[in-house]
Design an enzyme around this catalytic site. Structure first.
Site, PDB file in Angstrom:
ATOM      1  N   GLU A  68      -2.724   8.712  51.722  1.00 33.18           N
ATOM      2  CA  GLU A  68      -1.835   8.155  52.736  1.00 33.18           C
ATOM      3  C   GLU A  68      -0.389   8.500  52.386  1.00 33.18           C
ATOM      4  O   GLU A  68       0.274   7.723  51.678  1.00 33.18           O
ATOM      5  CB  GLU A  68      -1.978   6.623  52.786  1.00 33.18           C
ATOM      6  CG  GLU A  68      -3.375   6.145  53.062  1.00 33.18           C
ATOM      7  CD  GLU A  68      -3.387   4.818  53.835  1.00 33.18           C
ATOM      8  OE1 GLU A  68      -4.382   4.569  54.499  1.00 33.18           O
ATOM      9  OE2 GLU A  68      -2.408   4.050  53.777  1.00 33.18           O
ATOM     10  N   HIS A  88      -2.498   0.088  48.532  1.00 33.04           N
ATOM     11  CA  HIS A  88      -1.869   0.514  49.780  1.00 33.04           C
ATOM     12  C   HIS A  88      -0.349   0.554  49.567  1.00 33.04           C
ATOM     13  O   HIS A  88       0.199  -0.298  48.856  1.00 33.04           O
ATOM     14  CB  HIS A  88      -2.235  -0.451  50.908  1.00 33.04           C
ATOM     15  CG  HIS A  88      -1.862   0.086  52.247  1.00 33.04           C
ATOM     16  ND1 HIS A  88      -0.567   0.048  52.718  1.00 33.04           N
ATOM     17  CD2 HIS A  88      -2.594   0.719  53.198  1.00 33.04           C
ATOM     18  CE1 HIS A  88      -0.527   0.636  53.914  1.00 33.04           C
ATOM     19  NE2 HIS A  88      -1.750   1.043  54.231  1.00 33.04           N
TER      20      HIS A  88
END
Ligand code: 13P
Length: 261
Positions: free
Chosen positions: A166, A94
């Site tokens: 993302e 992430h």
């Protein structure tokens, strides 16, 4: 057909009691649907109690992180080995971890390998930051992140990986700009193209690619309908049970109305 995956990344929010309450509310509102998989990713301390509480026909669990070694003197860390009875997925790479905790491409690669070594499925997050996009580097960044992260895997393993695209600039933590569906479609196409080049078309057709960046119940359907997009990894909206269940409803309606290519 690839199954739609709606995953909630709760980040560092909600204690054990609050997590339990949220699961209870989500459980009341969310209906099971064969073609939609709903994944919840609470904090590490909530994973164990939640693994006992959840209705496994409705939800699967994901950890937000784990350490790349299986066991040893690594004070403060938790291994994939320790998580394997509790979760099905682990979020790896992430941007908050890459940026705040300086996780390198190689660390992400080793964590992806550790996930497979322990029978867990990675949700691998990749994405360029604003400067990289403005400098025309998006494809290069995605290429480098994909090639290194999947380096130690077999084609069979790659087919099982979930990739979450993302873009850092679209995540609320780093600006939360609203990405245009066309921008996401281009990136997802490129990701699949890279996988096809490295592991063959069959693997590229099997791998699931999600969108992750400021999705809520109002914007979800527009993103879910993007060709090649298999779901969403949701941050802020995932800790609001109305918004998160609204996103699952949007996926449900999209399938029922047949508007997904
Ligand atoms: P937000 O939905 O809060 O922008 O976060 C997205 C994200 O980081 C999902 O992992």
């Amino acid at each position: 057909m690839r199954r739609i995956l709606i995953a909630g990344n709760w980040k560092m929010h909600l204690n054990v009691q609050q997590s339990s309450l949220l699961v209870h509310r989500l459980s009341e509102r969310i209906k099971t649907h064969n073609d939609i998989e709903v994944v919840l990713s609470p904090s590490l301390v909530s994973l164990q109690p939640m693994s006992l509480e959840i209705d496994r026909r409705k939800f699967r669990l994901a950890a937000q992180n784990a350490y790349l070694k299986d066991e040893g003197a690594y004070t403060g860390e938790v291994s994939f080995t320790m998580l394997k009875e509790l979760v099905h997925y682990v979020i790896i790479g992430h941007s908050e971890r890459r940026i705040y905790f300086c996780e390198s491409l190689e660390t992400v690669r080793d964590k992806v390998a550790a996930a497979f070594r322990n029978g867990l499925t990675p949700i691998l997050c990749i994405g360029e930051n604003k400067e990289e996009r403005e400098d025309g580097m998006t494809k290069q960044v995605l290429h480098d992140q994909i090639v290194t992260a999947l380096y130690n895997l077999t084609a069979e393993e790659v087919a099982k990986v979930v990739i979450a695209y993302e873009p850092v600039w679209a995540i609320s933590t780093f600006g939360g700009e609203l990405a245009k569906p066309a921008q996401i479609e281009t990136a997802i196409k490129f990701i699949r193209h890279q996988i096809a080049q490295l592991y063959g078309q069959r693997v590229a057709d099997e791998v699931r690619v999600l969108y992750g960046g400021s999705v809520d119940d109002q914007t979800a359907r527009g993103y879910l309908e993007i060709p090649g997009c298999d779901g969403a990894l949701i941050g802020g909206a995932s800790i609001n049970y109305m918004k998160f269940s609204g996103i699952v409803d949007a996926a449900y309606r999209m399938l029922r109305e047949g508007t997904k290519e």
